[in-house]
Design a protein around this motif. Sequence first.
Motif, PDB file in Angstrom:
ATOM      1  N   GLY A  38     -31.775  33.630  29.320  1.00 16.06           N
ATOM      2  CA  GLY A  38     -31.723  32.669  30.361  1.00 16.06           C
ATOM      3  C   GLY A  38     -33.485  33.533  31.406  1.00 16.06           C
ATOM      4  O   GLY A  38     -34.066  33.134  31.943  1.00 16.06           O
ATOM      5  N   SER A 208     -36.018  36.467  24.009  1.00 16.16           N
ATOM      6  CA  SER A 208     -34.471  36.099  24.365  1.00 16.16           C
ATOM      7  C   SER A 208     -33.751  34.688  23.737  1.00 16.16           C
ATOM      8  O   SER A 208     -33.051  34.937  23.132  1.00 16.16           O
ATOM      9  CB  SER A 208     -35.747  34.363  25.539  1.00 16.16           C
ATOM     10  N   LYS A 212     -30.002  35.444  21.905  1.00 16.29           N
ATOM     11  CA  LYS A 212     -29.586  34.026  21.632  1.00 16.29           C
ATOM     12  C   LYS A 212     -28.786  33.796  20.338  1.00 16.29           C
ATOM     13  O   LYS A 212     -27.428  34.024  19.946  1.00 16.29           O
ATOM     14  CB  LYS A 212     -30.101  32.895  21.816  1.00 16.29           C
TER      15      LYS A 212
END
Length: 427
Positions: A38, A208, A212
């Motif tokens: 995030g 990012s 993830k």
Amino acid sequence: MAKRLTLYILIALALGIVTGFALNRTIADPARLAAIAGYFGIVTDVFLRLIKMIIAPLVFATLVAGIAHMGDTAALGRIGTRSIGWFLTASLISLTLGLILVTLLQPGVGVGLEIPPATAASGVTPTDFTLSNFITHIFPKSIFDAMANNEILQIVIFSVFVGVAITAVGDKAKPIVRGVDALVEVMLQVTAYVMRFAPLAVFAAVSSVVAKEGLSILFTYGKFIGSFYLGLVILWAILIGAAFVFVGPRASHLVRYIREPLLLAFSTASSEAAYPRTLEALDRFGVPRRVASFVLPLGYSFNLDGSMMYMTFASLFIAQAYGIHLSLGQEITMLLVLMVTSKGIAGVPRASLVVIAATLPLFHIPEGGLILILGVDHFLDMGRSATNVVGNAVAAAVVAKWEGGYDAPAPPEIEPPHAPTHHGATA
């Protein structure tokens, strides 16, 4: 320099993959991993916001200036008709290609994944398409509202009215034309400033998503992703081949000119992020500004070739995963439905998924199947965003050829120190 920025983006892309993979392998806590991803996402979001800040005034200024310098409203109608004709043909080809490939390769058959329950919520909210809503949505009720929401098609409509009115008024409107010309140069200079942050945004975006999802998901969905990217390669070949047919040998240089916006769209998974640079690249290639400034924003609403192919591909993949067989007639009907409904969702986040979510129930395919592709949608979005850039660049080049040819090209390796040469402004 354009060549140097392209190199920096490539380096950022590689570093992002390495960084994201390292985080994914070393941090076991999913909550902590999501939090770190995030933080990376903040950088990407800021960059994309800066891009969106540019688009509305850039579309307005370039389109009004192009129409004002065109001096012929008949030419405007001709360019619009040719553009829409090309867009519809390209969309039909893209949708058909996706349908053919997913039928031949059958990536959803025996997919080996846990199939979500038919009643599972996908988290994607479909939008109801009606002809009335589509037509009325094209026309802005307020230009300020349209610009605030980056409704490109509405901005195009308003800009056309302003440009035609300036042409009708004549000499009295010359101060406005000079002001709009100045606004174009200012916005292109702002674009140059914003693009200096592009490598950082690319690094953050890739870090990012890899942090993830991990790279292992690419192997789990290998057949699906591989089949889709094979389709994109074939679609690129068709688009570039069409450019050679209509443009001639000069088409061989087009990809060189658009390599930076293409790479930017791929690495950020955003066609919008590439819009300002695509306009500049077409300018350096020699597409007159009066053509590029009209065709390109229209293309962002009507000519997203990569997204078109993905819609039929993903819809039938989900049907195959559930073991649902569609007849040839149903597949053709799906193609036509997607052809129409996809034109009404410009500006909708994750537009391809929204259209698919609205289409699946029409053919009794469980909407929960979208869960199957959500995990890899970002990786697929990278490819279809880059393809959208190629499709719109080819469209602008072809329409320019039909409109009488090109301006002298600028060397693709050199980026002007301030704003690009205003090709076609006085044509």
